[in-house]
Design an enzyme around this catalytic site. Structure first.
Site, PDB file in Angstrom:
ATOM      1  N   ARG A  60       0.815  -1.208   0.000  1.00  0.00           N
ATOM      2  CA  ARG A  60       0.000   0.000   0.000  1.00  0.00           C
ATOM      3  C   ARG A  60       0.855   1.267   0.000  1.00  0.00           C
ATOM      4  O   ARG A  60       2.005   1.263   0.426  1.00  0.00           O
ATOM      5  CB  ARG A  60      -0.936   0.013   1.224  1.00  0.00           C
ATOM      6  CG  ARG A  60      -2.130  -0.898   1.083  1.00  0.00           C
ATOM      7  CD  ARG A  60      -2.993  -0.905   2.324  1.00  0.00           C
ATOM      8  NE  ARG A  60      -2.305  -1.525   3.447  1.00  0.00           N
ATOM      9  CZ  ARG A  60      -1.731  -0.890   4.437  1.00  0.00           C
ATOM     10  NH1 ARG A  60      -1.770   0.444   4.498  1.00  0.00           N
ATOM     11  NH2 ARG A  60      -1.127  -1.545   5.407  1.00  0.00           N
ATOM     12  N   LYS A 200      -8.916  -2.118   0.319  1.00  0.00           N
ATOM     13  CA  LYS A 200      -8.784  -1.246   1.483  1.00  0.00           C
ATOM     14  C   LYS A 200      -9.499   0.096   1.259  1.00  0.00           C
ATOM     15  O   LYS A 200      -9.820   0.787   2.223  1.00  0.00           O
ATOM     16  CB  LYS A 200      -7.307  -1.035   1.830  1.00  0.00           C
ATOM     17  CG  LYS A 200      -6.641  -2.292   2.434  1.00  0.00           C
ATOM     18  CD  LYS A 200      -7.273  -2.764   3.753  1.00  0.00           C
ATOM     19  CE  LYS A 200      -6.307  -3.542   4.600  1.00  0.00           C
ATOM     20  NZ  LYS A 200      -6.832  -4.593   5.449  1.00  0.00           N
ATOM     21  N   HIS A 219     -11.063  -3.574  11.775  1.00  0.00           N
ATOM     22  CA  HIS A 219      -9.996  -4.205  10.999  1.00  0.00           C
ATOM     23  C   HIS A 219      -9.667  -5.525  11.687  1.00  0.00           C
ATOM     24  O   HIS A 219      -8.744  -5.604  12.497  1.00  0.00           O
ATOM     25  CB  HIS A 219      -8.766  -3.292  10.952  1.00  0.00           C
ATOM     26  CG  HIS A 219      -7.743  -3.730   9.955  1.00  0.00           C
ATOM     27  ND1 HIS A 219      -6.390  -3.594  10.163  1.00  0.00           N
ATOM     28  CD2 HIS A 219      -7.876  -4.306   8.736  1.00  0.00           C
ATOM     29  CE1 HIS A 219      -5.747  -4.057   9.106  1.00  0.00           C
ATOM     30  NE2 HIS A 219      -6.623  -4.494   8.230  1.00  0.00           N
ATOM     31  N   SER A 239      -1.812  -5.091   9.418  1.00  0.00           N
ATOM     32  CA  SER A 239      -1.316  -5.993   8.387  1.00  0.00           C
ATOM     33  C   SER A 239      -0.139  -6.851   8.869  1.00  0.00           C
ATOM     34  O   SER A 239       0.799  -6.324   9.472  1.00  0.00           O
ATOM     35  CB  SER A 239      -0.866  -5.144   7.199  1.00  0.00           C
ATOM     36  OG  SER A 239      -0.507  -5.963   6.143  1.00  0.00           O
ATOM     37  N   LYS A 243      -4.179 -12.009  11.219  1.00  0.00           N
ATOM     38  CA  LYS A 243      -5.641 -12.109  11.066  1.00  0.00           C
ATOM     39  C   LYS A 243      -6.027 -13.258  10.136  1.00  0.00           C
ATOM     40  O   LYS A 243      -6.846 -14.103  10.474  1.00  0.00           O
ATOM     41  CB  LYS A 243      -6.226 -10.805  10.489  1.00  0.00           C
ATOM     42  CG  LYS A 243      -6.113  -9.598  11.374  1.00  0.00           C
ATOM     43  CD  LYS A 243      -6.797  -8.376  10.756  1.00  0.00           C
ATOM     44  CE  LYS A 243      -6.224  -7.916   9.427  1.00  0.00           C
ATOM     45  NZ  LYS A 243      -4.825  -7.491   9.450  1.00  0.00           N
ATOM     46  N   THR A 244      -5.420 -13.251   8.945  1.00  0.00           N
ATOM     47  CA  THR A 244      -5.794 -14.248   7.939  1.00  0.00           C
ATOM     48  C   THR A 244      -5.357 -15.642   8.378  1.00  0.00           C
ATOM     49  O   THR A 244      -6.138 -16.599   8.350  1.00  0.00           O
ATOM     50  CB  THR A 244      -5.159 -13.879   6.576  1.00  0.00           C
ATOM     51  OG1 THR A 244      -5.582 -12.561   6.232  1.00  0.00           O
ATOM     52  CG2 THR A 244      -5.570 -14.840   5.489  1.00  0.00           C
ATOM     53  N   ASP A 258     -10.500 -10.130   7.241  1.00  0.00           N
ATOM     54  CA  ASP A 258      -9.896  -8.786   7.307  1.00  0.00           C
ATOM     55  C   ASP A 258     -10.798  -7.631   7.742  1.00  0.00           C
ATOM     56  O   ASP A 258     -10.313  -6.701   8.362  1.00  0.00           O
ATOM     57  CB  ASP A 258      -9.323  -8.448   5.930  1.00  0.00           C
ATOM     58  CG  ASP A 258      -8.290  -7.335   5.962  1.00  0.00           C
ATOM     59  OD1 ASP A 258      -7.431  -7.349   6.854  1.00  0.00           O
ATOM     60  OD2 ASP A 258      -8.348  -6.453   5.093  1.00  0.00           O
ATOM     61  N   ARG A 324       1.245 -12.444  -2.149  1.00  0.00           N
ATOM     62  CA  ARG A 324      -0.152 -12.625  -1.737  1.00  0.00           C
ATOM     63  C   ARG A 324      -0.894 -13.581  -2.640  1.00  0.00           C
ATOM     64  O   ARG A 324      -0.564 -13.720  -3.821  1.00  0.00           O
ATOM     65  CB  ARG A 324      -0.884 -11.280  -1.844  1.00  0.00           C
ATOM     66  CG  ARG A 324      -0.379 -10.181  -0.956  1.00  0.00           C
ATOM     67  CD  ARG A 324      -1.189 -10.116   0.295  1.00  0.00           C
ATOM     68  NE  ARG A 324      -0.782  -8.997   1.129  1.00  0.00           N
ATOM     69  CZ  ARG A 324      -1.453  -8.624   2.214  1.00  0.00           C
ATOM     70  NH1 ARG A 324      -2.555  -9.256   2.579  1.00  0.00           N
ATOM     71  NH2 ARG A 324      -1.027  -7.622   2.954  1.00  0.00           N
TER      72      ARG A 324
HETATM   73  N1  LIG Z   1       2.643 -16.942  15.550  1.00  0.00           N
HETATM   74  C1  LIG Z   1       2.167 -16.520  14.396  1.00  0.00           C
HETATM   75  N2  LIG Z   1       0.866 -16.208  14.264  1.00  0.00           N
HETATM   76  C2  LIG Z   1       0.383 -15.742  13.083  1.00  0.00           C
HETATM   77  N3  LIG Z   1       1.116 -15.601  11.965  1.00  0.00           N
HETATM   78  C3  LIG Z   1       2.422 -15.916  12.025  1.00  0.00           C
HETATM   79  C4  LIG Z   1       2.997 -16.376  13.244  1.00  0.00           C
HETATM   80  N4  LIG Z   1       4.301 -16.617  12.999  1.00  0.00           N
HETATM   81  C5  LIG Z   1       4.523 -16.318  11.714  1.00  0.00           C
HETATM   82  N5  LIG Z   1       3.403 -15.892  11.105  1.00  0.00           N
HETATM   83  C6  LIG Z   1       3.313 -15.445   9.694  1.00  0.00           C
HETATM   84  O1  LIG Z   1       2.950 -14.073   9.752  1.00  0.00           O
HETATM   85  C7  LIG Z   1       2.102 -13.749   8.671  1.00  0.00           C
HETATM   86  C8  LIG Z   1       0.772 -13.252   9.187  1.00  0.00           C
HETATM   87  O2  LIG Z   1       0.118 -12.693   8.094  1.00  0.00           O
HETATM   88  P1  LIG Z   1      -1.425 -12.618   7.898  1.00  0.00           P
HETATM   89  O3  LIG Z   1      -2.125 -13.711   8.620  1.00  0.00           O
HETATM   90  O4  LIG Z   1      -1.664 -12.492   6.424  1.00  0.00           O
HETATM   91  O5  LIG Z   1      -1.701 -11.232   8.613  1.00  0.00           O
HETATM   92  P2  LIG Z   1      -2.874 -10.215   8.394  1.00  0.00           P
HETATM   93  O6  LIG Z   1      -4.012 -10.963   7.791  1.00  0.00           O
HETATM   94  O7  LIG Z   1      -3.164  -9.706   9.761  1.00  0.00           O
HETATM   95  O8  LIG Z   1      -2.343  -9.173   7.475  1.00  0.00           O
HETATM   96  C9  LIG Z   1       1.923 -14.998   7.837  1.00  0.00           C
HETATM   97  O9  LIG Z   1       2.864 -14.943   6.803  1.00  0.00           O
HETATM   98  C10 LIG Z   1       2.249 -16.111   8.844  1.00  0.00           C
HETATM   99  O10 LIG Z   1       2.744 -17.259   8.206  1.00  0.00           O
HETATM  100  C1  LIG Z   2      -4.497  -5.947   2.188  1.00  0.00           C
HETATM  101  C2  LIG Z   2      -3.952  -5.602   3.285  1.00  0.00           C
HETATM  102  O1  LIG Z   2      -4.425  -6.142   4.451  1.00  0.00           O
HETATM  103  P1  LIG Z   2      -3.852  -7.191   5.482  1.00  0.00           P
HETATM  104  O2  LIG Z   2      -2.388  -7.244   5.324  1.00  0.00           O
HETATM  105  O3  LIG Z   2      -4.299  -6.628   6.785  1.00  0.00           O
HETATM  106  O4  LIG Z   2      -4.460  -8.537   5.182  1.00  0.00           O
HETATM  107  C3  LIG Z   2      -2.902  -4.591   3.282  1.00  0.00           C
HETATM  108  O5  LIG Z   2      -2.545  -4.120   4.365  1.00  0.00           O
HETATM  109  O6  LIG Z   2      -2.447  -4.211   2.200  1.00  0.00           O
HETATM  110 MN   LIG Z   3      -4.987 -10.536   6.016  1.00  0.00          MN
END
Ligand SMILES: Nc1ncnc2c1ncn2[C@@H]1O[C@H](COP(=O)(O)OP(=O)(O)O)[C@@H](O)[C@H]1O
Ligand SMILES: C=C(OP(=O)(O)O)C(=O)O
Ligand SMILES: [Mn+2]
Length: 532
Positions: A60, A200, A219, A239, A243-244, A258, A324
């Site tokens: 972003r 977003k 969020h 981010s 979360k995911t 998200d 992604r």
């Molecule tokens: N303990 C943990 N809990 C959650 N994610 C972790 C952890 N350790 C490493 N990771 C990594 O961190 C990243 C978390 O990203 P994601 O779930 O996409 O976050 P968000 O959705 O909040 O942007 C992933 O690449 C995941 O594999």
């Molecule tokens: C798409 C996004 O969201 P997130 O990483 O929280 O999944 C971002 O921050 O660009």
């Molecule tokens: Mn996410």
């Protein structure tokens, strides 16, 4: 049999977009993939995925995001956090963009933002790139074919990556711009191919609109106990904090990864798909997300792959650490069909603590929850924003400052009311560093975080023994099934405990300094929870 794919009274011409070349309305996934490949935007990957790269912009661009300063929104926007654009500059940007678009091929999707019909926003997305149109079709909620003929867009997003903005003429910062005009109900995006800006932008819109109707916008990801939507949990987090990853739990039903709203009837997903990070993704740790990287239609962004075999390299961050994949929720076997659930029983705030100070889980009183929600302490994770190359500690209020048009206490008050009304249990979860800070320690193992969350959400953790954290005052469990005891006490994971104490003291001070800005706006119980 043919179904009308667009409302004849709502074509782009009726919206002032005239002189375009071919316009495709509401193409389905196969046609969008064909178009993307025909136009040279990407390649067909294994299992029928679409492999794309986004060039220079792989995360972003928060510094290039603007809200048009019109009288109707003036008093409601948190201008210290949102850049203002003058209405006449926006009008020039709009006119120049329409001129630039003439003769071009465009793709239109008419979609819903919001699973709850009472609160949804009908959004039209006009994309220059066929794959952006596929992305946003995956990410938002898809109307039934028969709903399209009567679809009236409330907000329109025009995303034109080949258009270069002019700071002099358009009142922006660089040739990249994301400009929102709440009066004209229009968002203009130029000179970035990062697909996340599309979703977003819708999130930022809903974060403005819903609190005006008493609905909390969050969020967060969300899931519920299998077979019981009344046992829901939400996971706030900036981010990269998990979360995911953590909401995709084979033992629970996924609502969304998200963006969610919390109304008088419960929680609802804004979206109809997920956008997962794939860097270092492992089948063992994240089996459901891994599976989507080889299913039809998934958009795979900025991953390096073998040009002959199309085998993906999950560890290659040479294009970006923010690799992604985007897929519709129905690609996850245990996803909710409705996107709806009851009032959350558990509220989890995910923080990625690069200092390695915070425990992997802590139970919060409602006042402590408000303190941590307004503080939003976490790290910006590599690749998610332009210029961020390693975890950068930050206080991102509401765990999503870049997407909050209103003042933090607006969201804080709404959340506080709902926590009190529905009696949710609140947790702080550190998915960041343990055994030392970033550089010395290591990232919290996903399986440990999962075990802690399982115990928190099924209620078993509540009966554990808790200790009071001397730095932050919250309660920390002493044991949890499936987690080594030592991990629960971060101080013991550091080789040098005095170094831990020094780092903890520094962090406490950072919290106190940051929180001073919220003191005039908060209740006494939250003030009492504030550490100083
Ligand atoms: N303990 C943990 N809990 C959650 N994610 C972790 C952890 N350790 C490493 N990771 C990594 O961190 C990243 C978390 O990203 P994601 O779930 O996409 O976050 P968000 O959705 O909040 O942007 C992933 O690449 C995941 O594999
Ligand atoms: C798409 C996004 O969201 P997130 O990483 O929280 O999944 C971002 O921050 O660009
Ligand atoms: Mn996410």
């Amino acid at each position: 049999m043919t179904t009308l794919r667009v409302n004849p009274s709502q074509t782009l011409e009726t919206q002032g977009m005239t002189g375009l070349g071919t316009v495709h309305y509401n193409l389905l996934e196969p046609a969008l993939i064909e178009a993307a490949i025909r136009r040279g935007e990407g390649r067909l990957g294994q299992g029928g995925t679409l492999l794309v790269s986004t060039g220079k912009f792989t995360g972003r661009s928060p510094k290039d995001k603007f809200i048009v300063r019109t009288p109707s929104v003036e008093a409601n926007i948190w201008w210290d956090n949102n850049k203002a654009m003058a209405p006449d500059a926006f009008d020039r940007l709009h006119a120049d963009m329409l001129e630039h678009m003439k003769g071009g091929e465009y793709f239109v999707q008419d979609l819903y933002g919001g699973a709850d019909p009472a609160h949804r926003l009908d959004v039209r997305v006009v994309s220059e790139l066929a794959w952006h149109n596929l992305f946003i079709r995956h990410l938002l909620r898809r109307p039934a074919a028969e709903e399209l003929a009567g679809f009236v867009p409330e907000f329109t997003i025009i995303n034109c990556p080949t258009f270069r903005a002019d700071p002099e003429r358009h009142g922006c910062r660089t040739d990249t711009v994301i400009a929102m005009n709440f009066d004209k109900k229009l968002i203009l995006i130029a000179n970035t191919e990062y697909a996340g800006e599309n979703k977003k932008s819708v999130f930022t819109l809903l974060n403005y609109i819903l609190p005006g109707k008493g609905v909390m916008a969050m969020h967060c990801s969300a899931n519920h106990a299998t077979g019981n939507p009344e046992d829901a949990a939400v996971f706030f987090g900036l981010s990269g904090t998990g979360k995911t990853t953590l909401s995709a739990d084979p033992g629970r039903t996924l609502i969304g990864d998200d963006e969610h709203g919390w109304s008088e009837s419960g929680i609802f997903n804004f979206e109809g798909g997920c956008y997962a990070k794939t860097i270092n993704l492992r089948e063992e740790a994240e089996p459901q997300i891994y599976a989507t990287t080889r299913t039809f239609g998934t958009v795979i962004e900025n991953m390096v792959y073998d040009p002959d075999t199309l085998v993906l390299d999950f560890d290659d961050d040479s294009l970006t650490a923010n690799t992604r994949c985007a897929y519709p929720l129905d690609q996850i076997a245990n996803a909710s069909a409705t996107g709806l659930a009851g009032h959350p029983k558990n509220i989890v705030m995910l923080t990625c603590d690069a200092f390695g100070v915070l425990p992997p889980i802590a139970r919060l009183t409602p006042a402590q929850a408000m303190y941590h929600f307004l503080s939003g302490f976490t790290s910006k994770v590599a690749g998610t924003e332009r210029g961020v190359t390693e975890p950068e500690p930050t206080f991102s209020t509401c765990f999503g400052a870049p997407f909050m048009p209103r003042r933090p206490e607006v969201y804080g008050k709404l959340l506080q009311e709902k926590i009190h009304q529905h009696g949710a249990t609140c947790w702080l979860v550190n998915t960041g560093w343990t055994g030392g800070a970033y550089g010395t320690g290591s990232r919290m193992p996903i399986r440990s975080t999962r075990a802690l969350l399982t115990a928190a959400l099924d209620g078993t953790l509540n009966s554990a023994e808790f200790r009071r954290d001397p730095n932050f005052g919250f309660e920390v469990p002493v044991t949890c099934a499936g987690v080594a005891d030592i991990l629960l006490d971060p101080r013991r994971t550091w080789a040098d405990v005095e170094a831990y104490d020094r780092q903890a003291a520094k962090l406490v001070q950072m919290f106190a300094d940051n929180f001073a800005q919220y003191v005039p706006y908060i209740d006494d119980d939250v003030k009492a929870a504030a550490i100083s």
